[in-house]
Scaffold this motif. Sequence first.
Motif: not given
Length: 185
Positions: A21-47
């Motif tokens: 909420k704080v980051l989006r309100k400041a104008g950032y495009d935020v993607r979220a993950a609950g696990r490290g493995e899910d985060g690595l998968a997101e990074i593999a999909r997009q910059a």
Amino acid sequence: MTSPRILLIEDDLSARAAFEKVLRKAGYDVRAAGRGEDGLAEIARQAFDLVLTDFKLPGLSGLDLISRLRASHPTLPVIMMTAHGTTETAIEATKLGAYEYLVKPFEPDELLDLVASVVQQARLTSEKVALGELGAAARSLVGNSRVMQNIYKQIGRIAATPVAVLIRGETGTGKELVARAIYQH
């Protein structure tokens, strides 16, 4: 210019929602993950421009995540957050390549100031610097004189070594362009 893209990896649902909420309100495009493995998968999909990760995560820990990111995305800045701040953890996170280390709880403004600083620095270092000819674009080092050829050679030599560099000169002489060229090469 597009909004900076941030990957937030936080397993605590309420903390993740608050940070988003704080980051989006400041104008950032935020993607979220609950696990490290899910985060690595997101990074593999997009910059992403920045990764914010918790230290304690189910499965892959924040430290393991930083280690893997350094191997696959060495210039991607990572900010580690933790409620379990110890000297050892801070040192280890920094040694592994964390840009910064935040101890929870922290103020939203503290987070936003740090994120803005990291994103700005990451964008500056990712801007391409050309070694060009006279009349080239303003974001390039120009000239083919003996002195400039020597500077180009020095950039090549320095870029190949893991040393700290002090660049001195008058205002407007291209110190920032030389620094970017060293960083990029």
